[in-house]
Write an enzyme that holds these catalytic residues in place. Structure first.
Site: not given
Length: 166
Positions: A84, A121
Site C-alpha cells: 500500500s 500510511k
C-alpha cells in the site's frame, strides 16, 4: 457517517508506550548504548547519472545508527508487509525506522493502530479531517470515522531495503 471528523469524535493519540501484543513479533526495539559498528565511507560521491572517474579514498568512519536514528531510546524497527505504500518507495520486506518521540504532522508517514490493526500510511490532518492515505491507488483512503480510535505509534523517518540477500 460524516467524512469530516471532529477532534472530539476521533481520538488520535501519540504513543510513547509499548506496542499492541499482536504487533510485538514484527517490531524490534533499539537498545540505547548497544554496540555500534562503524564502517568507512568514501570521501567522494558516486555518480548516479553518467559515470565519473573513480576516486579511491575512504576518509572517515560512519555509523548507520548515528545517521538514521536521532532518538535511540524512542526508536524501533518494523518490517513492512503489503504494497500500500509502494509509491512512497516503501515495499514489502523493507524495514522502517520509526521514531515515537516525534509529534506526527500532516503528510508524515506514520505507523498507526486503527481499531487494533497496525498499518503504515501517510497521515492527513487538515481542517479537522483525519485520514490514513496509502501511496498506492489500488488501496482506499481510510477516513477516520466518529467513534474510531487511531493511535500513532511513531513517525517513519527512514527505510532499509536489501538488494541482495546472502
Amino acid at each position: 457517517m460524516s467524512q469530516q471528523a471532529t477532534s472530539e469524535a476521533v481520538q488520535i493519540r501519540h504513543s510513547g508506550v509499548s506496542l499492541p501484543r499482536q504487533c510485538e513479533h514484527d517490531v524490534v526495539q533499539l537498545i540505547p548504548g548497544a554496540n555500534t559498528v562503524r564502517l568507512p565511507i568514501a570521501s567522494s560521491k558516486i555518480a548516479a547519472g553518467f559515470p565519473s572517474p573513480a576516486a579511491d579514498h575512504m576518509d572517515e568512519d560512519i555509523s548507520l545508527d548515528e545517521i538514521l536514528i536521532e532518538h535511540p531510546a524512542s526508536t524501533y524497527f518494523v518490517r513492512v508487509k503489503g504494497e500500500s505504500m509502494k509509491d512512497a518507495h516503501i515495499y514489502e520486506g523493507d524495514v522502517l525506522i520509526v521514531d515515537k518521540s516525534l509529534t506526527p504532522r500532516h503528510d508524515d508517514i506514520v505507523v498507526a493502530v486503527l481499531d487494533g490493526e497496525m498499518t503504515v500510511k501517510r497521515l492527513y490532518l487538515r481542517n479537522g479531517i483525519v485520514r490514513l492515505v496509502p501511496e498506492n491507488p489500488d488501496f482506499p483512503v481510510i477516513d477516520i470515522q466518529e467513534g474510531q480510535e487511531l493511535t500513532v505509534w511513531g513517525v517513519v523517518t527512514s527505510t532499509i531495503r536489501r538488494f541482495r540477500h546472502a
